[in-house]
Design an enzyme around this catalytic site. Sequence first.
Site, PDB file in Angstrom:
ATOM      1  N   TYR A  84       0.837  -1.204   0.000  1.00  0.00           N
ATOM      2  CA  TYR A  84       0.000   0.000   0.000  1.00  0.00           C
ATOM      3  C   TYR A  84       0.872   1.255   0.000  1.00  0.00           C
ATOM      4  CZ  TYR A  84      -3.735  -3.264   1.394  1.00  0.00           C
ATOM      5  OH  TYR A  84      -4.626  -4.308   1.462  1.00  0.00           O
ATOM      6  N   SER A 223     -13.034  -4.953   1.765  1.00  0.00           N
ATOM      7  CA  SER A 223     -14.076  -4.288   0.962  1.00  0.00           C
ATOM      8  C   SER A 223     -15.477  -4.615   1.496  1.00  0.00           C
ATOM      9  CB  SER A 223     -13.971  -4.685  -0.516  1.00  0.00           C
ATOM     10  OG  SER A 223     -12.699  -4.413  -1.048  1.00  0.00           O
ATOM     11  N   LEU A 225     -17.732  -2.752   2.391  1.00  0.00           N
ATOM     12  CA  LEU A 225     -18.735  -1.819   1.849  1.00  0.00           C
ATOM     13  C   LEU A 225     -18.734  -1.854   0.323  1.00  0.00           C
ATOM     14  CD1 LEU A 225     -17.951   1.181   4.238  1.00  0.00           C
ATOM     15  CD2 LEU A 225     -19.911  -0.386   4.348  1.00  0.00           C
ATOM     16  N   ALA A 226     -18.102  -2.905  -0.243  1.00  0.00           N
ATOM     17  CA  ALA A 226     -17.942  -2.996  -1.698  1.00  0.00           C
ATOM     18  C   ALA A 226     -17.359  -1.671  -2.223  1.00  0.00           C
ATOM     19  CB  ALA A 226     -19.244  -3.370  -2.397  1.00  0.00           C
ATOM     20  N   GLY A 228     -17.516   1.234  -1.084  1.00  0.00           N
ATOM     21  CA  GLY A 228     -18.390   2.400  -0.959  1.00  0.00           C
ATOM     22  C   GLY A 228     -19.713   2.240  -1.678  1.00  0.00           C
ATOM     23  N   LEU A 229     -19.821   1.233  -2.550  1.00  0.00           N
ATOM     24  CA  LEU A 229     -21.079   1.016  -3.283  1.00  0.00           C
ATOM     25  C   LEU A 229     -22.258   0.875  -2.317  1.00  0.00           C
ATOM     26  CD1 LEU A 229     -22.322  -0.050  -6.230  1.00  0.00           C
ATOM     27  CD2 LEU A 229     -22.433  -2.167  -4.937  1.00  0.00           C
ATOM     28  N   LEU A 230     -22.043   0.111  -1.226  1.00  0.00           N
ATOM     29  CA  LEU A 230     -23.151  -0.224  -0.332  1.00  0.00           C
ATOM     30  C   LEU A 230     -23.539   0.939   0.585  1.00  0.00           C
ATOM     31  CD1 LEU A 230     -22.020  -3.883   0.475  1.00  0.00           C
ATOM     32  CD2 LEU A 230     -23.832  -3.164  -1.111  1.00  0.00           C
ATOM     33  N   GLY A 232     -24.661   3.573  -0.646  1.00  0.00           N
ATOM     34  CA  GLY A 232     -25.775   4.206  -1.359  1.00  0.00           C
ATOM     35  C   GLY A 232     -25.454   5.608  -1.833  1.00  0.00           C
TER      36      GLY A 232
HETATM   37  N1  LIG Z   1      -6.121  -8.399   0.986  1.00  0.00           N
HETATM   38  C1  LIG Z   1      -6.499  -7.797  -0.105  1.00  0.00           C
HETATM   39  O1  LIG Z   1      -6.254  -8.239  -1.247  1.00  0.00           O
HETATM   40  C2  LIG Z   1      -7.294  -6.515   0.039  1.00  0.00           C
HETATM   41  C3  LIG Z   1      -7.987  -5.972  -1.057  1.00  0.00           C
HETATM   42  C4  LIG Z   1      -8.726  -4.808  -0.872  1.00  0.00           C
HETATM   43  C5  LIG Z   1      -8.758  -4.202   0.392  1.00  0.00           C
HETATM   44  N2  LIG Z   1      -8.059  -4.739   1.434  1.00  0.00           N
HETATM   45  C6  LIG Z   1      -8.083  -4.122   2.784  1.00  0.00           C
HETATM   46  O2  LIG Z   1      -9.425  -3.883   3.149  1.00  0.00           O
HETATM   47  C7  LIG Z   1      -9.615  -2.504   3.455  1.00  0.00           C
HETATM   48  C8  LIG Z   1     -11.013  -2.084   3.080  1.00  0.00           C
HETATM   49  O3  LIG Z   1     -11.360  -2.445   1.751  1.00  0.00           O
HETATM   50  P1  LIG Z   1     -11.602  -1.357   0.595  1.00  0.00           P
HETATM   51  O4  LIG Z   1     -10.907  -0.127   0.949  1.00  0.00           O
HETATM   52  O5  LIG Z   1     -11.295  -2.042  -0.685  1.00  0.00           O
HETATM   53  O6  LIG Z   1     -13.183  -1.161   0.591  1.00  0.00           O
HETATM   54  P2  LIG Z   1     -14.303  -0.689   1.647  1.00  0.00           P
HETATM   55  O7  LIG Z   1     -13.783  -0.708   3.006  1.00  0.00           O
HETATM   56  O8  LIG Z   1     -15.499  -1.482   1.309  1.00  0.00           O
HETATM   57  O9  LIG Z   1     -14.592   0.801   1.159  1.00  0.00           O
HETATM   58  C9  LIG Z   1     -13.857   1.871   1.658  1.00  0.00           C
HETATM   59  C10 LIG Z   1     -14.405   3.172   1.048  1.00  0.00           C
HETATM   60  O10 LIG Z   1     -15.815   3.262   1.264  1.00  0.00           O
HETATM   61  C11 LIG Z   1     -16.181   4.606   1.585  1.00  0.00           C
HETATM   62  N3  LIG Z   1     -16.724   4.579   2.966  1.00  0.00           N
HETATM   63  C12 LIG Z   1     -16.130   4.086   4.083  1.00  0.00           C
HETATM   64  N4  LIG Z   1     -16.924   4.226   5.157  1.00  0.00           N
HETATM   65  C13 LIG Z   1     -18.046   4.828   4.724  1.00  0.00           C
HETATM   66  C14 LIG Z   1     -19.230   5.247   5.373  1.00  0.00           C
HETATM   67  N5  LIG Z   1     -19.424   5.060   6.679  1.00  0.00           N
HETATM   68  N6  LIG Z   1     -20.205   5.840   4.615  1.00  0.00           N
HETATM   69  C15 LIG Z   1     -20.032   6.035   3.280  1.00  0.00           C
HETATM   70  N7  LIG Z   1     -18.926   5.654   2.613  1.00  0.00           N
HETATM   71  C16 LIG Z   1     -17.935   5.054   3.323  1.00  0.00           C
HETATM   72  C17 LIG Z   1     -14.896   5.435   1.479  1.00  0.00           C
HETATM   73  O11 LIG Z   1     -14.783   5.919   0.133  1.00  0.00           O
HETATM   74  P3  LIG Z   1     -15.397   7.360  -0.373  1.00  0.00           P
HETATM   75  O12 LIG Z   1     -15.623   8.216   0.809  1.00  0.00           O
HETATM   76  O13 LIG Z   1     -14.312   7.870  -1.296  1.00  0.00           O
HETATM   77  O14 LIG Z   1     -16.632   6.976  -1.120  1.00  0.00           O
HETATM   78  C18 LIG Z   1     -13.824   4.397   1.720  1.00  0.00           C
HETATM   79  O15 LIG Z   1     -12.569   4.724   1.163  1.00  0.00           O
HETATM   80  C19 LIG Z   1      -8.486  -1.769   2.714  1.00  0.00           C
HETATM   81  O16 LIG Z   1      -8.186  -0.508   3.280  1.00  0.00           O
HETATM   82  C20 LIG Z   1      -7.358  -2.771   2.876  1.00  0.00           C
HETATM   83  O17 LIG Z   1      -6.768  -2.632   4.156  1.00  0.00           O
HETATM   84  C21 LIG Z   1      -7.353  -5.894   1.265  1.00  0.00           C
END
Ligand SMILES: NC(=O)c1ccc[n+]([C@@H]2O[C@H](COP(=O)([O-])OP(=O)(O)OC[C@H]3O[C@@H](n4cnc5c(N)ncnc54)[C@H](OP(=O)(O)O)[C@@H]3O)[C@@H](O)[C@H]2O)c1
Length: 348
Positions: A84, A223, A225-226, A228-230, A232
């Site tokens: 990262y 992910s 929250l997919a 951020g998709l979820l 809404g």
């Molecule tokens: N092992 C792997 O291969 C792998 C792959 C992916 C991720 N990860 C890990 O998993 C973590 C999380 O996954 P991810 O970042 O892919 O997806 P996520 O957690 O599903 O989505 C994060 C994004 O959702 C939005 N968000 C977060 N909280 C919110 C809330 N309360 N209300 C509205 N929007 C919100 C923000 O984006 P906006 O505000 O810009 O919309 C945020 O950057 C990563 O940081 C990483 O540490 C690991």
Amino acid sequence: MRAAQSAHLLAPSEPACGGEADTGFMRYLGIDVGKKISRIGLGTWQFGSREWGYGDAYAGGEAHAVVRRALELGVTLFDTAELYGFGRSERILGQALGEDRETVFLATKIFPVVPVAPVVEQRAVASANRLGVQRLDLYQVHQPNPLVRDGTIMRGMLALQRVGLVGEVGVSNYSLQRWQAAEAALGGRVLSNQVRYNLADRSPERDLLPFAQAHGRVVIAYSPLAQGLLSGRYSRDSRPGNRVRAANPLFLPENLERAGELIAALRGVADAHAATPAQIALAWVLHHPAVVAIPGASSVGQLESNAAAAEIDLTDGEYQALQEASDRFRPIVGPAALPHLIRARLGR
Ligand SMILES: NC(=O)c1ccc[n+]([C@@H]2O[C@H](COP(=O)([O-])OP(=O)(O)OC[C@H]3O[C@@H](n4cnc5c(N)ncnc54)[C@H](OP(=O)(O)O)[C@@H]3O)[C@@H](O)[C@H]2O)c1
């Protein structure tokens, strides 16, 4: 919610790693690894990585505030990776944690390009230095190496455990079969498998979750929250603009439209809990006892909202309704999504 009916009502701060199994609204895994593991953690891919595009102001300021607030709210699980921001995430996280580095449950990952023991050992030392710790609580293999089996990498992991630089070993993006093979190669428990798990991708339910539950292992939902998709927040007419989501087929205009019914179902349940769709999406993930979630956050407000989701208990009826809405969501994914992604990139 358990204690409070308001989604934004925050419980008083608790020490990160002391006291009862549940403090305030945060909940912890009932697994003994010497430290508490909060069921809502913090993912830090967003810290200093160009693909999320949050910029230097976020990396140099908000990210720090997000970590400090997470600690106040009882979050103990922090996830990062050497990949990262090419080490920036580890550095930012280590600095933000400060003295609290030693009390939280710190998880990082090695990207197994050269998965041989001496390289694993050297990479672990480099990660520990960037984080500023003597010990990595959870050291995960970021993804399975498609060409090399896990014997050599696990030899390195075992050596790291023996000298105390690594507490628990984990994997990420592993099939059940390969997770079990990794355990055999290590000759001990591979505590966790970090995989994508959310209402738009439920594949871990097939075999990873039953295995984790039956054997005291953990599925770390990334992910949740997919991306951020979820929440809404996004629609066909208001799509997010960064590289991560431009490459994620879920954010294709067609898929955002198809997700409408699932988002509506989340809103319906959210209203009953005075919560938000994002909080209900997290509560749904945590419904399974072997799961912890590591949502990323672009602001302190999001972190607060995500941490508060730990206390939401869904009824069986609510859980079922969300499962059914998720079953009906059929996004265009895989090779079929490729021409759509190219068209969306070209703005057509
Ligand atoms: N092992 C792997 O291969 C792998 C792959 C992916 C991720 N990860 C890990 O998993 C973590 C999380 O996954 P991810 O970042 O892919 O997806 P996520 O957690 O599903 O989505 C994060 C994004 O959702 C939005 N968000 C977060 N909280 C919110 C809330 N309360 N209300 C509205 N929007 C919100 C923000 O984006 P906006 O505000 O810009 O919309 C945020 O950057 C990563 O940081 C990483 O540490 C690991």
